[in-house]
Design a protein around this motif. Structure first.
Motif, PDB file in Angstrom:
ATOM      1  N   SER A  13       0.839  -1.204   0.000  1.00 36.73           N
ATOM      2  CA  SER A  13       0.000   0.000   0.000  1.00 36.73           C
ATOM      3  C   SER A  13       0.869   1.246   0.000  1.00 36.73           C
ATOM      4  O   SER A  13       0.606   2.199  -0.722  1.00 36.73           O
ATOM      5  CB  SER A  13      -0.921   0.018   1.221  1.00 36.73           C
ATOM      6  N   MET A  17       1.108   4.144  -2.938  1.00 40.65           N
ATOM      7  CA  MET A  17       0.889   5.549  -2.624  1.00 40.65           C
ATOM      8  C   MET A  17       2.128   6.367  -2.971  1.00 40.65           C
ATOM      9  O   MET A  17       2.035   7.444  -3.516  1.00 40.65           O
ATOM     10  CB  MET A  17       0.572   5.715  -1.129  1.00 40.65           C
ATOM     11  N   THR A  43      -6.535   2.768  -1.311  1.00 41.80           N
ATOM     12  CA  THR A  43      -5.347   2.403  -2.083  1.00 41.80           C
ATOM     13  C   THR A  43      -5.525   2.864  -3.524  1.00 41.80           C
ATOM     14  O   THR A  43      -6.650   2.982  -4.023  1.00 41.80           O
ATOM     15  CB  THR A  43      -5.090   0.879  -2.087  1.00 41.80           C
ATOM     16  N   SER A  45      -4.485   1.879  -7.455  1.00 42.89           N
ATOM     17  CA  SER A  45      -3.982   0.791  -8.291  1.00 42.89           C
ATOM     18  C   SER A  45      -4.026   1.237  -9.751  1.00 42.89           C
ATOM     19  O   SER A  45      -4.844   2.072 -10.147  1.00 42.89           O
ATOM     20  CB  SER A  45      -4.768  -0.499  -8.080  1.00 42.89           C
TER      21      SER A  45
END
Length: 176
Positions: A13, A17, A43, A45
């Motif tokens: 995560s 980020m 999160t 993606s």
């Protein structure tokens, strides 16, 4: 073993980020995502697009400027960050889409000119909220003294709306 799995999730995560968007914009993007979706944890993606499709898109997207936003296994929306030209420099902006691919928020993150900064006003930027790839942006009001920046922002948002529309037609958002 369970602790190792949690550590890997947290590290992944953090990696998503930390490397998804330019470092100097991370905190600003985080603030806007949290306020838009009223979440504290989420999160990013990558939205993977094949090269042939990528060449046809009006807005160039990559893992560094376009990401899916998820929380608790649910897609909240998408965020796009880019630069657009002003009179002599560029400004950084973001567009946040909801999970129906309508604009939930636009924000000028960094404006580098002496004139034209009025495009960063919440009142002016609200005009983009609710727009989707099916809308045209002819009804966006002008700002006296910020003509170049206004046109640039409208063009940039129109390009990402067209891009999202093309990706939607090709089922890149099929989890919605």
């Amino acid at each position: 073993m369970k602790l190792k799995g949690i550590f890997i999730i947290v590290l992944t995560s953090f990696f998503l980020m930390a490397f998804a968007f330019p470092k100097n914009l991370e905190k600003r993007i985080d603030k806007e995502v949290k306020s838009t979706f009223e979440v504290s944890g989420y999160t990013f993606s990558e939205v993977k697009v094949d090269k042939a499709t990528m060449l046809k898109l009006p807005a160039k997207i990559s893992k560094d400027n376009f990401s899916k936003i998820s929380a608790k296994g649910k897609v909240l929306g998408y965020v796009y960050v880019d630069k657009a030209p002003s009179k002599t420099a560029q400004f950084d902006y973001l567009v946040i889409f909801d999970n129906n691919l309508k604009i939930a928020k636009t924000k000028v993150l960094i404006y580098r000119e002496e004139y034209g900064g009025e495009i960063g006003s919440k009142r002016w930027l609200k005009q983009f909220i609710g727009k989707s790839s099916k809308d045209n942006l002819n009804d966006i009001a002008a700002i006296s003294g910020a003509t170049i920046s206004v046109r640039s922002m409208i063009t940039a948002v129109n390009d990402i709306l067209d891009t999202v529309g093309l990706l939607q037609q090709k089922n890149y958002f099929n989890e919605i």
